[in-house]
Write a protein that holds these residues in place. Structure first.
Motif, mmCIF file in Angstrom:
data_model
loop_
_atom_site.group_PDB
_atom_site.id
_atom_site.type_symbol
_atom_site.label_atom_id
_atom_site.label_comp_id
_atom_site.label_asym_id
_atom_site.label_seq_id
_atom_site.Cartn_x
_atom_site.Cartn_y
_atom_site.Cartn_z
ATOM 1 N N ARG A 63 -34.251 -23.267 51.722
ATOM 2 C CA ARG A 63 -33.546 -23.927 53.131
ATOM 3 C C ARG A 63 -32.443 -24.509 52.605
ATOM 4 N N THR A 64 -31.875 -24.642 51.395
ATOM 5 C CA THR A 64 -30.884 -25.467 51.117
ATOM 6 C C THR A 64 -29.568 -24.926 51.437
ATOM 7 N N LYS A 65 -28.804 -25.677 52.083
ATOM 8 C CA LYS A 65 -27.336 -24.977 52.650
ATOM 9 C C LYS A 65 -26.556 -24.750 51.403
ATOM 10 N N ASP A 66 -25.385 -23.952 51.584
ATOM 11 C CA ASP A 66 -24.468 -23.522 50.668
ATOM 12 C C ASP A 66 -24.922 -23.477 49.262
ATOM 13 N N SER A 67 -26.224 -22.956 49.267
ATOM 14 C CA SER A 67 -26.549 -22.632 47.839
ATOM 15 C C SER A 67 -27.246 -21.273 48.004
ATOM 16 N N ALA A 68 -27.959 -20.683 46.743
ATOM 17 C CA ALA A 68 -28.447 -19.392 46.807
ATOM 18 C C ALA A 68 -29.641 -19.587 46.052
ATOM 19 N N VAL A 69 -30.494 -18.400 46.186
ATOM 20 C CA VAL A 69 -31.941 -18.404 45.328
ATOM 21 C C VAL A 69 -31.938 -16.990 44.741
ATOM 22 N N VAL A 70 -32.158 -16.890 43.342
ATOM 23 C CA VAL A 70 -32.431 -15.645 42.735
ATOM 24 C C VAL A 70 -33.686 -15.915 42.353
ATOM 25 N N PHE A 71 -34.572 -14.909 43.232
ATOM 26 C CA PHE A 71 -35.899 -14.741 42.664
ATOM 27 C C PHE A 71 -36.280 -14.025 41.398
ATOM 28 N N HIS A 72 -36.580 -14.377 40.637
ATOM 29 C CA HIS A 72 -36.694 -13.714 39.267
ATOM 30 C C HIS A 72 -38.297 -13.186 39.334
ATOM 31 N N SER A 73 -38.340 -12.040 40.005
ATOM 32 C CA SER A 73 -39.619 -11.508 40.273
ATOM 33 C C SER A 73 -39.735 -10.129 40.863
ATOM 34 N N ASN A 78 -40.678 -12.527 46.903
ATOM 35 C CA ASN A 78 -39.860 -13.245 47.790
ATOM 36 C C ASN A 78 -39.899 -12.935 49.327
ATOM 37 N N ALA A 79 -41.015 -12.145 49.758
ATOM 38 C CA ALA A 79 -41.061 -11.762 51.084
ATOM 39 C C ALA A 79 -40.789 -12.666 52.156
ATOM 40 N N THR A 80 -41.482 -13.964 51.880
ATOM 41 C CA THR A 80 -41.570 -14.922 53.039
ATOM 42 C C THR A 80 -40.402 -15.762 53.383
ATOM 43 N N VAL A 81 -39.181 -15.527 52.507
ATOM 44 C CA VAL A 81 -38.020 -16.212 52.883
ATOM 45 C C VAL A 81 -37.530 -15.879 54.109
ATOM 46 N N ILE A 82 -37.781 -14.484 54.513
ATOM 47 C CA ILE A 82 -37.275 -14.258 55.771
ATOM 48 C C ILE A 82 -37.335 -15.052 56.763
ATOM 49 N N ASN A 83 -38.824 -15.603 57.001
ATOM 50 C CA ASN A 83 -39.234 -16.437 58.002
ATOM 51 C C ASN A 83 -38.218 -17.843 57.953
ATOM 52 N N PHE A 84 -37.786 -18.079 56.808
ATOM 53 C CA PHE A 84 -36.915 -19.434 56.605
ATOM 54 C C PHE A 84 -35.575 -19.284 57.544
ATOM 55 N N THR A 85 -35.019 -18.021 57.600
ATOM 56 C CA THR A 85 -33.658 -17.834 58.464
ATOM 57 C C THR A 85 -33.963 -18.131 59.664
ATOM 58 N N ILE A 86 -35.192 -17.762 60.285
ATOM 59 C CA ILE A 86 -35.253 -17.909 61.767
ATOM 60 C C ILE A 86 -35.274 -19.336 62.100
ATOM 61 N N ASP A 101 -27.657 -18.926 57.167
ATOM 62 C CA ASP A 101 -28.733 -17.797 56.643
ATOM 63 C C ASP A 101 -29.262 -18.310 55.244
ATOM 64 N N VAL A 102 -30.466 -18.040 55.053
ATOM 65 C CA VAL A 102 -30.948 -18.113 53.504
ATOM 66 C C VAL A 102 -30.212 -17.117 52.816
ATOM 67 N N GLN A 103 -29.744 -17.409 51.598
ATOM 68 C CA GLN A 103 -28.719 -16.680 50.676
ATOM 69 C C GLN A 103 -29.755 -16.357 49.480
ATOM 70 N N SER A 104 -30.447 -15.346 49.630
ATOM 71 C CA SER A 104 -31.238 -15.081 48.386
ATOM 72 C C SER A 104 -31.296 -13.504 47.898
ATOM 73 N N ARG A 131 -20.855 -13.669 43.509
ATOM 74 C CA ARG A 131 -19.959 -12.824 44.163
ATOM 75 C C ARG A 131 -20.051 -12.803 45.522
ATOM 76 N N ARG A 132 -21.480 -12.403 46.226
ATOM 77 C CA ARG A 132 -21.584 -12.404 47.635
ATOM 78 C C ARG A 132 -21.624 -13.801 48.258
ATOM 79 N N PHE A 133 -21.961 -14.860 47.697
ATOM 80 C CA PHE A 133 -22.249 -15.935 48.654
ATOM 81 C C PHE A 133 -21.375 -17.166 48.236
ATOM 82 N N HIS A 134 -20.693 -17.004 47.231
ATOM 83 C CA HIS A 134 -20.035 -18.074 46.731
ATOM 84 C C HIS A 134 -20.601 -19.549 46.920
ATOM 85 N N PRO A 135 -21.713 -19.870 46.411
ATOM 86 C CA PRO A 135 -22.692 -21.040 46.768
ATOM 87 C C PRO A 135 -22.135 -22.129 45.782
ATOM 88 N N LYS A 136 -22.479 -23.169 46.194
ATOM 89 C CA LYS A 136 -22.280 -24.555 45.123
ATOM 90 C C LYS A 136 -23.336 -24.964 44.130
#
Ligand code: SF4
Length: 493
Positions: A63-73, A78-86, A101-104, A131-136
């Motif tokens: 849910r964190t704005k301007d960040s990205a999550v890399v699931f090492h899995s 990481n299937a549940t993250v789709i719900n967070f975008t909605i 949007d969730v950036q993962s 490269r894709r998200f330019h997160p902070k």
């Protein structure tokens, strides 16, 4: 003993807070046992379903704005993250903010990686996220697979931090480590406290940290009139807000299960006081919460004014709803402390609380002086005759509901709500955790409970046609706690 430790991960709740996942008794008995430091926690020989700490950690990281999550899995984790975008999109729009949007990304650990290691994949995926998200900043969310093969996440994070020039935040939330999924909340907040939150440069005396999920903004209408600003975490919070959460006048939350670690650590490390009274659910808890906020921020008079205004504004409708709902029997299934909050809100409506099933129970808190909503509930509601701790096992809850026959069921978690209808119990889903907060929240819950009562004929009809997946033996002869066996939990062991 210090709450905050500058180490890579925070201890899981079983070991830190002696949390339990099974119990059957009364609210008072459980509370007494928790105070005495002992409550038996039996293991289950059969589990119908479960969740994982990684999904609770995702409620923070994703849910964190301007960040990205890399699931090492592996991808499934990481299937549940789709719900967070909605959720994020809807809460952004409802608060007139720019949706995001969730950036993962996921490293997609596969069988061969478990033999040869996947650290290079992790580096590449972090570069791709950059490269894709330019997160902070970028979170690395760990998994059972990365934990079992012993990936050196710290080394990769340090290396990538140097390469990219911004924080890489490991979040250790391997599912196998804890049966208490809420350990994932602590893991997520520990990552933020370690790598993102900065020491205060100045105090912001009118700023109140509110740890919540998404949901309706029900805190601003209460605090704004006291001259206070709400600082919600983590949905919609910018990285700058995260960095400066140490500057707030105090911290509070929708429920201590979510916030107990972060609020205690912020208090200990940066002197941000945690509000020690239970959150504003039910008219009496809203009074005490506002008074405590008023005391901590030096706004006692303003707090009294808000209490008087809102009590007056809501009195007639609450009385009217009490007339309609008084004595009706309610059963609640929810996460640990949130069940207490809902129970107290229902009490303000004169509803009889026949039972609660919580997903787990923390026998202690990180800071012994922290808010304890169980303490408050037992004090205000007296005993709760049927109190069960059960980590999402519908086969067990259905037997309890059949026996107690409540007039309605209130469920905090998706998936449990269909259960009520299938056995003819009008059911409400409390998906928005903020919605029943404050004085207006009592009215909102009352209106919905009254509407739910009108569905009785419909759900009875559904129940007549619904087929349950359980055998006659299970439904008619067995004990609901048949599959519990062995195990104990004692503080200090
Ligand atoms: S981290 Fe482990 S328990 Fe959690 S979803 Fe992945 S495999 Fe399952």
């Amino acid at each position: 003993m210090s709450i905050w430790k500058d180490i890579s991960e925070v201890e899981v709740r079983e070991r830190r807070l002696h949390s339990i996942i099974s119990y059957n008794g009364t609210g008072k008995d459980l509370h007494e046992k928790a105070k005495a430091g002992y409550a038996a926690s039996l293991d289950r020989s059969y589990s119908q379903c479960a969740s994982c700490a990684e999904s609770c950690a995702s409620t923070i990281t994703a849910r964190t704005k301007d960040s990205a999550v890399v699931f090492h899995s592996p991808v499934g984790c990481n299937a549940t993250v789709i719900n967070f975008t909605i959720g994020i999109r809807s809460v952004s729009l409802s608060r007139n903010k720019q949706p995001y949007d969730v950036q993962s990304l996921c490293t997609n650990i596969q069988e061969k990686d478990t033999i040869f290691g996947a650290e290079e994949k992790l580096r590449q995926t972090i570069r791709e996220a950059d490269r894709r998200f330019h997160p902070k900043f970028i979170y690395i969310s760990t998994s059972c697979a990365s934990g079992i093969i012993g990936e050196n996440i710290e080394a990769v994070a340090d290396e990538m931090e140097e390469e990219l020039g911004y924080p890489i935040v490991p979040v250790y939330c391997e599912g196998f480590k804890s049966k208490i999924w809420s350990s994932g909340f602590d893991a997520g907040y520990h990552g933020l406290l370690r790598k993102i939150v900065k020491p205060p440069r100045k105090k912001q005396e009118d700023l109140v940290n509110i740890f919540a999920f998404e949901g309706t903004d029900t805190f601003t209408p209460l605090l704004d009139r006291m001259g206070l600003r709400t600082n919600y975490f983590v949905a919609l919070a910018s990285p700058e807000q995260l960095e400066t959460m140490s500057e707030a006048a105090c911290s509070t939350s929708i429920c201590e299960t979510l916030s107990l670690y972060v609020a205690s650590a912020l208090e200990e490390r940066f002197g941000v006081p945690e509000i020690k009274s239970p959150p504003p659910y039910g008219t009496d808890w809203t009074d005490t919460w506002l008074r405590e906020i008023g005391r901590v921020t030096g706004r006692e008079k303003e707090a009294e004014q808000v209490i008087a205004e809102d009590r007056e504004r809501c009195r007639d409708e609450i009385e009217d709803l009490r007339g309609k709902l008084e004595g009706k029997k309610l059963y609640i299934t929810a996460g640990d402390a949130f069940g207490h909050n809902l129970g107290n809100t229902a009490r303000s409506l004169g509803v009889e609380l026949v039972g609660i099933t919580s997903l787990h129970h923390d026998l202690m808190t990180d800071n012994p002086a922290s808010v304890n909503s169980m303490d408050a509930l037992v004090e205000t509601a007296g005993d709760i005759r049927n109190f069960t701790i059960c980590n999402l096992q519908p086969y067990q809850i259905i037997k309890i509901l059949k026996k107690l026959k409540p007039d309605f069921l209130l469920c905090r978690h998706n998936g449990m709500n269909a259960l009520g209808a299938k056995i003819g119990i009008p059911t409400l889903f409390e998906g928005d955790a903020n919605y029943s907060c404050g004085y207006l929240g009592v009215i909102r819950l009352g209106r919905r409970l009254y509407e739910a009562l009108q569905t009785r004929k419909l759900v009875e009809n559904i129940a007549r046609h619904a087929e349950l997946p359980y055998s006659d033996w299970w439904m008619n002869e067995s004990d609901p706690f048949y599959f519990l066996e062995g195990g104990t939990n004692e503080q200090g062991n």
